[in-house]
Design an enzyme around this catalytic site. Structure first.
Site, mmCIF file in Angstrom:
data_model
loop_
_atom_site.group_PDB
_atom_site.id
_atom_site.type_symbol
_atom_site.label_atom_id
_atom_site.label_comp_id
_atom_site.label_asym_id
_atom_site.label_seq_id
_atom_site.Cartn_x
_atom_site.Cartn_y
_atom_site.Cartn_z
ATOM 1 N N ASN A 163 -10.050 -3.113 -7.278
ATOM 2 C CA ASN A 163 -9.472 -2.057 -7.658
ATOM 3 C C ASN A 163 -9.776 -1.608 -9.409
ATOM 4 O OD1 ASN A 163 -6.113 -3.311 -6.474
ATOM 5 N ND2 ASN A 163 -7.489 -1.501 -5.785
ATOM 6 N N ASP A 199 0.784 -1.255 0.215
ATOM 7 C CA ASP A 199 0.032 -0.043 0.229
ATOM 8 C C ASP A 199 0.914 1.130 -0.020
ATOM 9 O OD1 ASP A 199 -2.277 1.282 -0.013
ATOM 10 O OD2 ASP A 199 -3.050 0.841 2.112
HETATM 11 C C1 FPP Z 1 -1.434 0.319 -3.753
HETATM 12 O O1 FPP Z 1 -1.039 1.621 -3.669
HETATM 13 C C2 FPP Z 1 -0.934 -0.357 -4.524
HETATM 14 C C3 FPP Z 1 -1.941 -0.884 -5.575
HETATM 15 C C4 FPP Z 1 -3.155 -0.743 -5.896
HETATM 16 C C5 FPP Z 1 -1.482 -2.112 -6.288
HETATM 17 C C6 FPP Z 1 -0.503 -1.934 -7.366
HETATM 18 C C7 FPP Z 1 0.916 -2.138 -7.015
HETATM 19 C C8 FPP Z 1 2.075 -2.201 -7.640
HETATM 20 C C9 FPP Z 1 1.869 -1.281 -8.842
HETATM 21 C C10 FPP Z 1 3.187 -2.498 -6.990
HETATM 22 C C11 FPP Z 1 3.683 -3.785 -7.310
HETATM 23 C C12 FPP Z 1 3.536 -4.052 -8.889
HETATM 24 C C13 FPP Z 1 3.099 -5.358 -9.355
HETATM 25 C C14 FPP Z 1 3.194 -5.369 -10.703
HETATM 26 C C15 FPP Z 1 2.621 -6.434 -8.672
HETATM 27 P P1 FPP Z 1 -2.210 2.916 -3.584
HETATM 28 O O2 FPP Z 1 -2.557 3.461 -5.117
HETATM 29 O O3 FPP Z 1 -3.566 2.075 -2.936
HETATM 30 O O4 FPP Z 1 -1.623 4.018 -2.581
HETATM 31 P P2 FPP Z 1 -2.368 5.118 -1.896
HETATM 32 O O5 FPP Z 1 -3.206 4.065 -0.840
HETATM 33 O O6 FPP Z 1 -1.267 5.869 -1.324
HETATM 34 O O7 FPP Z 1 -3.363 5.808 -2.697
#
Ligand code: FPP
Length: 230
Positions: A68, A20
């Site tokens: 998501n 996260d």
């Molecule tokens: C959370 O950050 C992460 C995700 C929604 C998933 C995506 C994860 C990655 C891109 C890193 C690993 C990569 C792969 C290809 C598995 P967020 O957007 O929820 O952050 P925030 O809570 O700060 O908004």
């Protein structure tokens, strides 16, 4: 989907990560959220290398959840591209003797949303790393734990099972995935979300304020110390 494991990894522990904070990491640097996801994918690659050198046999990461898909289209497209990139790191995975696997809504299920190009990269990476004998890296993509449990129960019922624990466990997306020993959640959120709820029933949890792109190998050691001490 995942081939039968010909050799169990020697690493003892199963670590699961809720990655996260990519968005917030980018926002604090005045960068677009997509830059945070790119940095998250790069840090995942370095955490994977670090994990393979530790007593970790299984590393499972939450790449993209069933929830998501409601994110803005451009962000979803970017994250899909990053999964293609991650599953394309076959040479690096082979150099580190790592097998890659996937869990999520089965491609042939009516609920599946994984696009064809991501399906292809997942299938290819699984096949091209299946001969390795070291750590198993499992990426959860289009994954939701409640769907996984419901789907397992649905399949057990269709098979005429009387629904005991083992009948559910063996019908989860990857029946080989062992119980989680430690779950890591980055970026200050104190919750487990919809991730590995069945498999993590007895897991220790390491919550940290560090954003995922900044998680270091030494913090991985801090999380591991929770299980090594027990
Ligand atoms: C959370 O950050 C992460 C995700 C929604 C998933 C995506 C994860 C990655 C891109 C890193 C690993 C990569 C792969 C290809 C598995 P967020 O957007 O929820 O952050 P925030 O809570 O700060 O908004």
């Amino acid at each position: 989907m995942n081939p039968e494991l010909h050799t169990l990894p020697t690493g003892r522990h199963h670590v699961a990560c809720i990655m996260d904070g990519n968005g917030r990491w980018a926002e604090t640097r005045d960068l677009p959220r997509t830059a945070g996801h790119t940095a998250g994918e790069e840090n995942l690659a370095s955490i994977v290398r670090a994990a393979a050198q530790r007593d970790i046999g299984w590393l499972t990461v939450f790449g993209f959840s069933t929830e998501n898909w409601v994110r803005p289209r451009a962000e979803v497209r970017h994250i899909l591209g990053l999964h293609e990139r991650l599953f394309g790191r076959v040479e690096e995975l082979n150099d580190n003797n790592i097998r890659i696997r996937w869990i999520g809504r089965p491609f042939d299920s009516p609920e599946s949303r994984t696009p064809r190009f991501v399906q292809r990269s997942i299938r290819k990476a699984i096949a091209d790393t299946a001969q390795n004998t070291g750590m198993v890296l499992t990426v959860a993509f289009d994954y939701g734990s409640r769907f996984e449990m419901m789907n397992a129960a649905r399949n057990a019922r269709a098979d005429g099972s009387d629904l005991n624990m083992n009948d559910i466990t063996k019908r989860l997306h990857d029946a080989d995935l062992p119980p989680v020993d430690v779950m890591i959640r980055t970026s200050g959120e104190i919750r487990v979300s919809n991730f590995l709820l069945w498999q993590a029933a007895g897991a220790a949890i390491h919550f940290t304020d560090t954003a995922w792109p900044d998680l270091s190998a030494s913090e991985l050691d801090t999380a591991l110390s929770l299980v090594e001490a027990s």
